[in-house]
Design a protein around this motif. Structure first.
Motif, PDB file in Angstrom:
ATOM      1  N   ASP A 114       0.858  -1.181   0.000  1.00  0.00           N
ATOM      2  CA  ASP A 114       0.000   0.000   0.000  1.00  0.00           C
ATOM      3  C   ASP A 114       0.896   1.235   0.000  1.00  0.00           C
ATOM      4  O   ASP A 114       2.023   1.202   0.500  1.00  0.00           O
ATOM      5  N   VAL A 115       0.392   2.324  -0.558  1.00  0.00           N
ATOM      6  CA  VAL A 115       1.187   3.550  -0.597  1.00  0.00           C
ATOM      7  C   VAL A 115       0.960   4.376   0.661  1.00  0.00           C
ATOM      8  O   VAL A 115       1.915   4.749   1.349  1.00  0.00           O
ATOM      9  N   GLU A 116      -0.285   4.670   0.972  1.00  0.00           N
ATOM     10  CA  GLU A 116      -0.595   5.562   2.090  1.00  0.00           C
ATOM     11  C   GLU A 116      -0.740   4.780   3.385  1.00  0.00           C
ATOM     12  O   GLU A 116      -1.740   4.102   3.617  1.00  0.00           O
ATOM     13  N   MET A 117       0.305   4.885   4.231  1.00  0.00           N
ATOM     14  CA  MET A 117       0.293   4.241   5.545  1.00  0.00           C
ATOM     15  C   MET A 117       0.915   5.205   6.547  1.00  0.00           C
ATOM     16  O   MET A 117       1.738   6.035   6.180  1.00  0.00           O
ATOM     17  N   PRO A 118       0.530   5.089   7.818  1.00  0.00           N
ATOM     18  CA  PRO A 118       1.106   5.980   8.829  1.00  0.00           C
ATOM     19  C   PRO A 118       2.590   5.685   9.065  1.00  0.00           C
ATOM     20  O   PRO A 118       3.057   4.581   8.802  1.00  0.00           O
ATOM     21  N   CYS A 119       3.293   6.671   9.526  1.00  0.00           N
ATOM     22  CA  CYS A 119       4.724   6.601   9.879  1.00  0.00           C
ATOM     23  C   CYS A 119       5.639   6.475   8.667  1.00  0.00           C
ATOM     24  O   CYS A 119       6.504   7.311   8.470  1.00  0.00           O
ATOM     25  N   LEU A 120       5.466   5.450   7.869  1.00  0.00           N
ATOM     26  CA  LEU A 120       6.341   5.209   6.722  1.00  0.00           C
ATOM     27  C   LEU A 120       5.466   4.762   5.559  1.00  0.00           C
ATOM     28  O   LEU A 120       4.807   3.733   5.634  1.00  0.00           O
ATOM     29  N   SER A 121       5.456   5.555   4.489  1.00  0.00           N
ATOM     30  CA  SER A 121       4.606   5.215   3.335  1.00  0.00           C
ATOM     31  C   SER A 121       5.248   4.097   2.511  1.00  0.00           C
ATOM     32  O   SER A 121       6.445   3.804   2.648  1.00  0.00           O
ATOM     33  N   GLY A 122       4.460   3.507   1.648  1.00  0.00           N
ATOM     34  CA  GLY A 122       4.978   2.487   0.754  1.00  0.00           C
ATOM     35  C   GLY A 122       6.076   3.021  -0.146  1.00  0.00           C
ATOM     36  O   GLY A 122       7.079   2.341  -0.402  1.00  0.00           O
ATOM     37  N   LEU A 123       5.910   4.239  -0.626  1.00  0.00           N
ATOM     38  CA  LEU A 123       6.928   4.848  -1.483  1.00  0.00           C
ATOM     39  C   LEU A 123       8.231   5.071  -0.712  1.00  0.00           C
ATOM     40  O   LEU A 123       9.320   4.829  -1.232  1.00  0.00           O
ATOM     41  N   GLU A 124       8.104   5.522   0.529  1.00  0.00           N
ATOM     42  CA  GLU A 124       9.302   5.709   1.365  1.00  0.00           C
ATOM     43  C   GLU A 124      10.003   4.379   1.617  1.00  0.00           C
ATOM     44  O   GLU A 124      11.236   4.302   1.592  1.00  0.00           O
ATOM     45  N   LEU A 125       9.211   3.329   1.827  1.00  0.00           N
ATOM     46  CA  LEU A 125       9.799   2.006   2.036  1.00  0.00           C
ATOM     47  C   LEU A 125      10.569   1.546   0.806  1.00  0.00           C
ATOM     48  O   LEU A 125      11.692   1.055   0.922  1.00  0.00           O
ATOM     49  N   VAL A 126       9.996   1.730  -0.374  1.00  0.00           N
ATOM     50  CA  VAL A 126      10.684   1.332  -1.609  1.00  0.00           C
ATOM     51  C   VAL A 126      11.995   2.094  -1.743  1.00  0.00           C
ATOM     52  O   VAL A 126      13.029   1.521  -2.094  1.00  0.00           O
ATOM     53  N   ARG A 127      11.973   3.395  -1.450  1.00  0.00           N
ATOM     54  CA  ARG A 127      13.213   4.181  -1.519  1.00  0.00           C
ATOM     55  C   ARG A 127      14.246   3.686  -0.503  1.00  0.00           C
ATOM     56  O   ARG A 127      15.440   3.607  -0.796  1.00  0.00           O
TER      57      ARG A 127
END
Length: 131
Positions: free
Chosen positions: A57-70
């Motif tokens: 998922d992209v929109e999640m609290p604390c750490l977004s999916g996009l941030e995780l991929v980066r």
């Protein structure tokens, strides 16, 4: 003999997690490793266990999916981003994720995304072997 791809679901919405779990379970070639509610827990799991495909998922609290991929960078498994927000598509493309599933989606569309993730996984393995 076909190798099962280990699949991990990360979505803060329990209904979405359940739907994705059902789709993974009925899809040949996939093995469900787990279904997590946040990207932080996902980071901890990825440090201990290998995963081939990440349904994220992209929109999640604390750490977004996009941030995780980066954060994962080139060590990321094949990623299929799952979101209700089409405005994330350009950033997803820039991050070179395997696919971008826009909610709501059909099982047929899910299958297309999985085939792209399988191809990305195989390509990544070939690149690692050649180094």
């Amino acid at each position: 003999m076909t190798t099962l791809l280990r699949c991990l679901i990360v979505d803060d919405n329990s209904v979405n997690r359940t739907l994705l779990q059902q789709m993974v379970r009925i899809t040949p070639g996939l093995e469900l490793v787990g279904a997590l509610p946040d990207a932080t827990t996902c980071l901890a799991l990825l440090a201990r266990q290998a995963v081939d495909v990440l349904l994220l998922d992209v929109e999640m609290p604390c750490l977004s999916g996009l941030e995780l991929v980066r954060l994962l960078g080139p060590l990321a498994p094949a990623v299929v981003l799952v979101t209700a927000s089409p405005e994330y598509a350009p950033e997803a493309a820039a991050l070179r994720v395997a696919d971008f599933l826009l909610k709501p989606f059909s099982y047929e569309r899910f299958g297309q995304a999985i085939r792209r993730a399988q191809a990305a996984h195989l390509l990544g393995r070939r690149l690692l072997v050649r180094r």
